[in-house]
Design an enzyme around this catalytic site. Sequence first.
Site, PDB file in Angstrom:
ATOM      1  N   ALA A 103       1.047   0.737   3.391  1.00 23.87           N
ATOM      2  CA  ALA A 103       1.616   2.033   3.465  1.00 23.87           C
ATOM      3  C   ALA A 103       3.211   1.716   3.387  1.00 23.87           C
ATOM      4  O   ALA A 103       3.627   0.736   3.441  1.00 23.87           O
ATOM      5  CB  ALA A 103       1.349   2.530   4.881  1.00 23.87           C
ATOM      6  N   CYS A 104       3.833   2.978   2.803  1.00 20.67           N
ATOM      7  CA  CYS A 104       5.255   3.071   2.440  1.00 20.67           C
ATOM      8  C   CYS A 104       6.087   2.537   3.794  1.00 20.67           C
ATOM      9  O   CYS A 104       5.470   2.786   5.004  1.00 20.67           O
ATOM     10  CB  CYS A 104       5.376   4.583   2.318  1.00 20.67           C
ATOM     11  N   PRO A 105       7.087   1.658   3.817  1.00 21.78           N
ATOM     12  CA  PRO A 105       7.698   1.117   2.512  1.00 21.78           C
ATOM     13  C   PRO A 105       7.263  -0.335   2.171  1.00 21.78           C
ATOM     14  O   PRO A 105       7.734  -0.556   1.069  1.00 21.78           O
ATOM     15  CB  PRO A 105       9.045   0.961   3.121  1.00 21.78           C
ATOM     16  N   SER A 139       9.063   4.290   6.231  1.00 22.46           N
ATOM     17  CA  SER A 139      10.288   3.993   5.742  1.00 22.46           C
ATOM     18  C   SER A 139      11.719   4.469   6.737  1.00 22.46           C
ATOM     19  O   SER A 139      12.392   3.611   6.818  1.00 22.46           O
ATOM     20  CB  SER A 139      10.825   4.483   4.395  1.00 22.46           C
TER      21      SER A 139
END
Lengths: 75, 373
Positions: free
Chosen positions: A13-15, B76
Amino acid sequence: MNTTTFLDAKGLACPMPIVRAKKAMKDMQTGEVLEIHTTDKGSVSDLTAWAASGNHEIKEQQQESDVFKFWIQKG
Amino acid sequence: MRIIQSSEVAKSVITKESLFILDVRNTDAFEDWKIEGERVRHLNVPYFDLLDGIEEIEDQLPKDEEILVVCAKEGSSIMVAEILEEAGFSVGYLSGGMKAWSEYLEPVKIADLKSGGELYQFVRLGKGCLSYMVMSGGEAAIIDATRMTNVFTDFAEQRGVKITNVFDTHLHADHISGGRQIAKTTGATYWLPPKDAEEVVFEYAALEGDMSIQIGDTRIDIQALYSPGHTIGSTSFIVDDSYLMTGDILFIDSIGRPDLAGLAEDWVGDLRESLYSRYKELSKDLTVLPAHFMIIDELNEDGSVSEKLGVLYEQNHGLNIEDEKEFRELVTGNLPPQPNAYQEIRETNMGKIQPDEETQREMEIGPNRCAVR
């Protein structure tokens, strides 16, 4: 497409796909090609934006069922 | 590092608190839609430009204020928040990211009703959608529910009311309706205007103009008023003789667009008729409750979105275009881009396709664009 380095980022998954891609690119020479496979939908726009921001060029892009494949040439 | 929920951000936006957001999504996504508020300040730097450190943006970040880091889902933003924290900044990240923000509904009480009961507005700040719950005598009606159906069913349960009627003012094109799902789980009747429902593949009750539906044993009429223009079936409600729910026909600072079902030229006349004749015959004292807001300036002090009909006839530009040709040009000419995936959203609302939750989420990404200003 002559792949220099292959990165399997499926299931990440991001990042993480970008973090790994960036790390892989570090060890590559300009003009060499990174092939990366992802499954995270967000990675499509992120890889595109990341490549543009780092002056890398996306040479090819494919989707096979749930897997997104990118060939990115180091700039 | 603090984990910050969408509800806390909503409170900051509504009470106009100062808020600094470091949005680490792509510039395209940021420019398309973001968390907005009168005293919200943004810095947009994609997370992949911060992987090697934050030195380059350090002097653009406040040192005496908490920084809210925001990304699409949250992954993020956690990474960036960790880097910021190590550098000595006070920092939090938005739990669930913009995905959670898009799905958050803030319930705001609009009024105690004359005949007993209450009226609530559910403000979807991230998307500009407005839903309503009318409660009276142990029963509840919901109007223009979003797909986060738990919010409505939980709210009703907490207040000990049974949902008996669920309405959509029209077939929505900008968001997925939760109406049918709520009706299914609660046994309520699901009402749709038949002219919008010609292609739907499920059972519904036909919502016709001039109908009255009673909610609870105290008499609260929901009076339907046929008001086409955004879609051919668009229906408004007058609740408790005081509140006019306009759906996507009339907003606070804009009016509905007639093109999302593909028939702008055909429906512009209907839109004009609804706005310049039908609504004009109504009491100026009615409080207008629309199904959307476009800009954060449309929020009242308490976070609600409402205004007297009389005030809108004075101040809303879309209600003050004398010349019919000029009006026609406004609503068919310079239309904003259509909402993301609006065709698929319409088909989902008709029951023709059944996308999974993740796909539904992505279909709704971005701002709603149901109005012309």
